[in-house]
Write a protein that holds these residues in place. Structure first.
Motif, PDB file in Angstrom:
ATOM      1  N   SER A   1       5.750   0.472  14.985  1.00 19.78           N
ATOM      2  CA  SER A   1       4.567   1.314  15.158  1.00 19.78           C
ATOM      3  C   SER A   1       4.074   1.980  13.881  1.00 19.78           C
ATOM      4  N   HIS A   2       4.792   1.813  12.744  1.00 17.83           N
ATOM      5  CA  HIS A   2       4.278   2.447  11.520  1.00 17.83           C
ATOM      6  C   HIS A   2       4.913   1.886  10.261  1.00 17.83           C
ATOM      7  N   VAL A   3       4.096   1.231   9.431  1.00 18.93           N
ATOM      8  CA  VAL A   3       4.472   0.918   8.051  1.00 18.93           C
ATOM      9  C   VAL A   3       3.303   1.329   7.157  1.00 18.93           C
ATOM     10  N   ASP A   4       3.606   1.634   5.904  1.00 13.52           N
ATOM     11  CA  ASP A   4       2.594   2.119   4.964  1.00 13.52           C
ATOM     12  C   ASP A   4       2.155   1.040   3.973  1.00 13.52           C
ATOM     13  N   THR A   5       2.172  -0.186   4.381  1.00 10.81           N
ATOM     14  CA  THR A   5       1.872  -1.312   3.501  1.00 10.81           C
ATOM     15  C   THR A   5       0.456  -1.288   2.909  1.00 10.81           C
ATOM     16  N   PRO A   6      -0.571  -0.758   3.607  1.00 10.98           N
ATOM     17  CA  PRO A   6      -1.882  -0.716   2.958  1.00 10.98           C
ATOM     18  C   PRO A   6      -1.884   0.008   1.615  1.00 10.98           C
ATOM     19  N   SER A   7      -1.090   1.074   1.487  1.00  6.33           N
ATOM     20  CA  SER A   7      -0.990   1.770   0.198  1.00  6.33           C
ATOM     21  C   SER A   7      -0.440   0.837  -0.868  1.00  6.33           C
ATOM     22  N   GLN A   8       0.502  -0.018  -0.485  1.00  8.24           N
ATOM     23  CA  GLN A   8       1.094  -0.947  -1.447  1.00  8.24           C
ATOM     24  C   GLN A   8       0.109  -2.045  -1.826  1.00  8.24           C
ATOM     25  N   LEU A   9      -0.765  -2.410  -0.911  1.00  9.10           N
ATOM     26  CA  LEU A   9      -1.812  -3.378  -1.250  1.00  9.10           C
ATOM     27  C   LEU A   9      -2.729  -2.809  -2.323  1.00  9.10           C
ATOM     28  N   ILE A  10      -3.080  -1.546  -2.200  1.00  8.04           N
ATOM     29  CA  ILE A  10      -3.898  -0.881  -3.213  1.00  8.04           C
ATOM     30  C   ILE A  10      -3.145  -0.835  -4.546  1.00  8.04           C
ATOM     31  N   ARG A  11      -1.820  -0.783  -4.450  1.00  8.66           N
ATOM     32  CA  ARG A  11      -0.991  -0.775  -5.669  1.00  8.66           C
ATOM     33  C   ARG A  11      -0.659  -2.190  -6.139  1.00  8.66           C
ATOM     34  N   LEU A  12      -1.432  -3.156  -5.663  1.00  5.62           N
ATOM     35  CA  LEU A  12      -1.446  -4.530  -6.175  1.00  5.62           C
ATOM     36  C   LEU A  12      -0.289  -5.390  -5.705  1.00  5.62           C
ATOM     37  N   ARG A  13       0.386  -5.017  -4.634  1.00  2.00           N
ATOM     38  CA  ARG A  13       1.424  -5.907  -4.116  1.00  2.00           C
ATOM     39  C   ARG A  13       0.797  -7.107  -3.415  1.00  2.00           C
ATOM     40  N   ASN A  14       1.314  -8.270  -3.689  1.00  2.00           N
ATOM     41  CA  ASN A  14       0.941  -9.493  -2.991  1.00  2.00           C
ATOM     42  C   ASN A  14       1.908  -9.676  -1.835  1.00  2.00           C
ATOM     43  N   ILE A  15       1.459  -9.431  -0.604  1.00  2.00           N
ATOM     44  CA  ILE A  15       2.384  -9.514   0.528  1.00  2.00           C
ATOM     45  C   ILE A  15       2.479 -10.923   1.089  1.00  2.00           C
ATOM     46  N   GLY A  16       1.842 -11.868   0.426  1.00  2.00           N
ATOM     47  CA  GLY A  16       2.008 -13.264   0.821  1.00  2.00           C
ATOM     48  C   GLY A  16       3.230 -13.917   0.225  1.00  2.00           C
ATOM     49  N   ILE A  17       3.906 -13.214  -0.683  1.00  2.00           N
ATOM     50  CA  ILE A  17       5.118 -13.755  -1.304  1.00  2.00           C
ATOM     51  C   ILE A  17       6.292 -12.828  -1.026  1.00  2.00           C
ATOM     52  N   ASP A  18       7.490 -13.345  -1.230  1.00  2.00           N
ATOM     53  CA  ASP A  18       8.717 -12.582  -1.013  1.00  2.00           C
ATOM     54  C   ASP A  18       9.011 -11.766  -2.274  1.00  2.00           C
ATOM     55  N   ASN A  19       8.689 -10.492  -2.231  1.00  2.00           N
ATOM     56  CA  ASN A  19       8.839  -9.624  -3.392  1.00  2.00           C
ATOM     57  C   ASN A  19      10.281  -9.162  -3.563  1.00  2.00           C
ATOM     58  N   ARG A  20      10.743  -9.113  -4.799  1.00  2.00           N
ATOM     59  CA  ARG A  20      12.097  -8.611  -5.075  1.00  2.00           C
ATOM     60  C   ARG A  20      12.214  -7.144  -4.686  1.00  2.00           C
ATOM     61  N   HIS A  21      11.173  -6.367  -4.954  1.00  2.00           N
ATOM     62  CA  HIS A  21      11.135  -4.961  -4.567  1.00  2.00           C
ATOM     63  C   HIS A  21      10.026  -4.761  -3.530  1.00  2.00           C
ATOM     64  N   GLY A  22      10.197  -3.773  -2.706  1.00  2.00           N
ATOM     65  CA  GLY A  22       9.225  -3.525  -1.644  1.00  2.00           C
ATOM     66  C   GLY A  22       9.832  -3.827  -0.291  1.00  2.00           C
ATOM     67  N   HIS A  23       9.426  -3.050   0.697  1.00  2.00           N
ATOM     68  CA  HIS A  23      10.034  -3.145   2.025  1.00  2.00           C
ATOM     69  C   HIS A  23       9.381  -4.197   2.907  1.00  2.00           C
TER      70      HIS A  23
END
Length: 362
Positions: A6-28
């Motif tokens: 019911s709650h993740v803050d991933t939109p903030s990470q998108l603004i911080r340039l995370r590509n969530i289409g790949i398996d990132n070493r860091h990031g939840h």
């Protein structure tokens, strides 16, 4: 079994340039991790800081919505947007992860019911009324001094959200705000990412009386994974507290300029250091699930991990791919498959259906 968070803050990470289409070493959270964790859907929360001015908050929320849409459009083999439980069920049949949208902090609606309706039309399914500061809608758990609960405008917001079939989220709300919403809302209310105050005496957590009221209101609580809400032992060691403070400073520098390679490198190194802290883990999360179930019943408890919005995750749950450990621990404690499925996500979808149908105001 699919998991619904019911709650993740991933939109903030998108603004911080995370590509969530790949398996990132860091990031939840990213799409590969969500798939490995068996996650059928997550509410991506549009978080705006309490200190942000209303105009800036509105712009930032719109930028985050655009970033969420773009991320889904860029990864059609992984995910699809969902604006209802039924759409999530259809996405699941296609093997797609559902991305729902929530709003954390109501400041972007700027004392405007038309703006609230606009965000609803853009796909925002719930509003966490406050964050760590009182706003034009209500008082927060962090302050709680401006209105002594809901403001006059906040009471209009509750009525309008009931009419829309939009979920009212009371995580971050002050105790007085919580009770105003219990009294005034015709529909169930939810707490998307909160824990139990009886186990960890933090102002962000819910008392047994609050949990009981949520159940009587036919609502929902999603247990938060943030270590500070799980155990009072977290950061009790001065050296741990000092490292955590340093981590906050390094993260703030990264947020200020996420495109700077040196700041990115420093923040990634700090995340590794933060994982050396003593942290509560899976057992403590399930302790809170156990307690909530004992008070409110099995039909009203779920998970609201707060991943991507917490500086450090719980031990053993360093990212969403490992979320199944929670349900394994529940089974070890004697929960049957039906009960585990409810907590893993069925309860969230059911309360979403109840509120979306607007049966409480029709």
């Amino acid at each position: 079994m699919q998991v619904f968070d019911s709650h993740v803050d991933t939109p903030s990470q998108l603004i911080r340039l995370r590509n969530i289409g790949i398996d990132n070493r860091h990031g939840h959270v990213d799409f590969p991790k969500l798939r490995r964790g068996g996650v059928g859907g997550s509410f991506f929360a549009l978080y705006t800081p309490a200190e942000m001015a209303p105009d800036a908050a509105t712009r930032y929320a719109l930028e985050m919505i655009s970033a969420v849409y773009d991320a889904v459009d860029d990864n059609p083999d992984y995910a699809a947007l969902a604006f209802s439980p039924e759409e999530a069920e259809e996405n699941g049949k296609e093997g797609l992860i559902s991305v729902f949208i929530g709003m954390e902090n109501g400041s972007p609606i700027q004392q405007s019911l038309p703006l609230l309706r606009t965000f609803y039309r853009l796909g925002v399914s719930y509003v966490t009324l406050t964050h760590n500061g009182d706003n034009a809608i209500a008082d927060s758990a962090a302050e709680g001094k401006r209105w002594h609960g809901l403001s006059p405008f906040g009471k209009q917001v509750v009525a309008e959200m009931n009419a829309l079939g939009m979920m009212i989220d009371l995580s971050h709300a002050s105790d007085e705000t919580f009770w105003d919403c219990i009294r005034l809302s015709e529909a169930p209310v939810i707490a998307t990412h909160s824990c139990c105050r009886a186990l960890c005496n933090h102002r962000r957590n819910l008392t047994d009386e609050m949990l009981r009221a949520l159940g009587e209101k036919d609502g929902y609580v999603g247990i938060n994974f943030y270590p500070a809400f799980l155990s009072e032992r977290f950061l009790s060691d001065p050296a741990d507290a000092a490292l955590f403070d340093e981590g906050e400073r390094v993260e703030a520098a990264f947020i200020a300029d996420p495109g700077d390679p040196q700041r990115v490198k420093a923040w990634e190194a700090m995340q590794d250091r933060l994982e050396t802290l003593w942290r509560p883990g899976v057992r403590e999360i399930v302790d809170h699930i156990d307690h909530a179930v004992s008070i409110v019943g099995i039909d009203h408890v779920g998970i609201g991990s707060d991943f991507d919005g917490i500086l450090v995750p719980p031990a053993g749950l360093e990212d969403v791919s490992r979320i199944g450990c929670v349900f394994d621990e529940m089974r070890r404690r004697g929960y049957d498959d039906e009960q585990v499925e409810k907590v893993a996500g069925k309860n969230l979808l059911e309360v979403f259906k109840r509120i979306k149908q607007k049966s409480y105001t029709d």
